[in-house]
Write a protein that holds these residues in place. Structure first.
Motif, PDB file in Angstrom:
ATOM      1  N   LYS A  40       0.831  -1.218   0.000  1.00 42.68           N
ATOM      2  CA  LYS A  40       0.000   0.000   0.000  1.00 42.68           C
ATOM      3  C   LYS A  40       0.860   1.261   0.000  1.00 42.68           C
ATOM      4  CE  LYS A  40      -0.378  -0.082   5.050  1.00 42.68           C
ATOM      5  NZ  LYS A  40      -1.285  -0.272   6.207  1.00 42.68           N
ATOM      6  N   ALA A  44       4.303   5.631  -2.781  1.00 42.97           N
ATOM      7  CA  ALA A  44       3.164   6.367  -2.219  1.00 42.97           C
ATOM      8  C   ALA A  44       3.136   7.837  -2.609  1.00 42.97           C
ATOM      9  CB  ALA A  44       3.157   6.232  -0.694  1.00 42.97           C
ATOM     10  N   ARG A  47       2.007   7.788  -6.177  1.00 45.35           N
ATOM     11  CA  ARG A  47       0.709   7.153  -6.414  1.00 45.35           C
ATOM     12  C   ARG A  47      -0.462   7.936  -5.855  1.00 45.35           C
ATOM     13  NH1 ARG A  47       0.917   1.616  -3.718  1.00 45.35           N
ATOM     14  NH2 ARG A  47      -1.285   1.537  -4.286  1.00 45.35           N
ATOM     15  N   PHE A  48      -0.229   8.689  -4.771  1.00 52.25           N
ATOM     16  CA  PHE A  48      -1.322   9.383  -4.083  1.00 52.25           C
ATOM     17  C   PHE A  48      -1.037  10.870  -3.920  1.00 52.25           C
ATOM     18  CE2 PHE A  48      -0.907   5.028  -2.310  1.00 52.25           C
ATOM     19  CZ  PHE A  48      -2.102   4.501  -2.779  1.00 52.25           C
ATOM     20  N   ARG A  53      -5.724  10.444  -2.283  1.00 54.21           N
ATOM     21  CA  ARG A  53      -6.415   9.999  -3.484  1.00 54.21           C
ATOM     22  C   ARG A  53      -5.407   9.551  -4.536  1.00 54.21           C
ATOM     23  NH1 ARG A  53      -9.832  15.482  -3.430  1.00 54.21           N
ATOM     24  NH2 ARG A  53      -7.649  16.128  -3.584  1.00 54.21           N
ATOM     25  N   GLU A  54      -5.789   8.545  -5.325  1.00 54.93           N
ATOM     26  CA  GLU A  54      -4.900   8.028  -6.354  1.00 54.93           C
ATOM     27  C   GLU A  54      -4.630   9.076  -7.430  1.00 54.93           C
ATOM     28  OE1 GLU A  54      -6.127   4.388  -8.106  1.00 54.93           O
ATOM     29  OE2 GLU A  54      -5.650   3.179  -6.338  1.00 54.93           O
ATOM     30  N   ASN A  55      -3.368   9.154  -7.824  1.00 53.42           N
ATOM     31  CA  ASN A  55      -2.971  10.015  -8.931  1.00 53.42           C
ATOM     32  C   ASN A  55      -3.198   9.235 -10.226  1.00 53.42           C
ATOM     33  OD1 ASN A  55      -1.695  11.532 -10.884  1.00 53.42           O
ATOM     34  ND2 ASN A  55       0.365  11.220 -10.072  1.00 53.42           N
ATOM     35  N   PRO A  56      -4.169   9.627 -11.055  1.00 52.28           N
ATOM     36  CA  PRO A  56      -4.493   8.861 -12.256  1.00 52.28           C
ATOM     37  C   PRO A  56      -3.375   8.844 -13.293  1.00 52.28           C
ATOM     38  CG  PRO A  56      -5.669  10.946 -12.266  1.00 52.28           C
ATOM     39  CD  PRO A  56      -5.026  10.824 -10.922  1.00 52.28           C
ATOM     40  N   ASN A  61      -1.381   3.180 -11.270  1.00 51.65           N
ATOM     41  CA  ASN A  61      -2.787   3.475 -10.992  1.00 51.65           C
ATOM     42  C   ASN A  61      -3.655   3.345 -12.238  1.00 51.65           C
ATOM     43  OD1 ASN A  61      -2.280   4.015  -8.305  1.00 51.65           O
ATOM     44  ND2 ASN A  61      -2.072   6.220  -8.600  1.00 51.65           N
ATOM     45  N   SER A  66      -2.311  -1.935 -13.528  1.00 53.85           N
ATOM     46  CA  SER A  66      -2.576  -2.127 -12.096  1.00 53.85           C
ATOM     47  C   SER A  66      -2.190  -3.518 -11.594  1.00 53.85           C
ATOM     48  CB  SER A  66      -4.041  -1.848 -11.780  1.00 53.85           C
ATOM     49  OG  SER A  66      -4.881  -2.757 -12.474  1.00 53.85           O
TER      50      SER A  66
END
Length: 201
Positions: A40, A44, A47-48, A53-56, A61, A66
């Protein structure tokens, strides 16, 4: 440790050089000594966002990548501090193979101790593999450790070198201790011989 023999998977492109271990698993996640649950925190900070929130835009992501088990990365992957949590996080996320032109020594060694195959290729080969990986869901690579080859979606093959002892450990799913235990009969025989020849020891 799980065996690594042959892996076919979507490959995620991460064309960033000097990805250090703090980028792989930030220090906030180093409070545990368990090898599980660290996925997780993998990448990080990329990714967030600050709200969690997830960075698209980050590759892992994106739906096509994925479930990627192979990472094609820029030069000098795994540099920085010598935290074993870095390969733990990669493996917990599902990454079983990292391909780059070079790796930091400690990270490289830690990969083998944890069942991850780090593959070193030339700049030209990495460029080709990076192009393959950018195809999204069609970016399937096959890494064959026994044959020491990487096969791309177009059928092209790249050969890679690996230390025979490290190859043996990965193929058989054993770490350094497991390799020593394989020699237990010889060790026992030696100890018996020493006890007979020098009983006073």
């Amino acid at each position: 440790m799980q065996k690594f023999t042959r892996l076919t998977s979507v490959a995620a492109p991460l064309p960033i050089i000097n990805i250090d271990t703090d980028m792989i698993i930030p220090k906030d996640y180093l409070k545990t000594i368990k090898r599980t649950g660290l996925g997780k925190g993998l990448f990080a900070e990329m990714r967030f966002d600050e709200e969690g929130r997830e960075n698209p835009d980050f590759v892992l992501n994106q739906p096509a990548y994925s479930k990627a088990e192979i990472l094609v990365a820029g030069d000098n992957f795994g540099c920085g501090s010598s935290r074993e949590h870095a390969p733990w996080a990669l493996l917990d996320f599902g990454i079983k193979c990292v391909i780059s032109t070079s790796f930091a020594d400690i990270f490289y060694n830690n990969c083998f101790k944890n069942g991850i195959l780090p593959v070193q290729v030339s700049e030209e080969e990495l460029e080709k593999l990076m192009d393959d990986a950018k195809r999204g869901a069609n970016a399937t690579l096959t890494v064959d450790l026994e044959a020491q080859t990487i096969s791309g979606p177009d059928g092209g093959t790249i050969r890679f070198d690996i230390d025979p002892d490290r190859k043996h450990r990965l193929l058989n799913g054993i770490d350094d201790i497991g390799e020593t235990l394989e020699k237990a009969p010889s060790i026992d025989a030696f100890e018996a011989q020493v006890k007979e020849q020098r009983p006073w020891v």
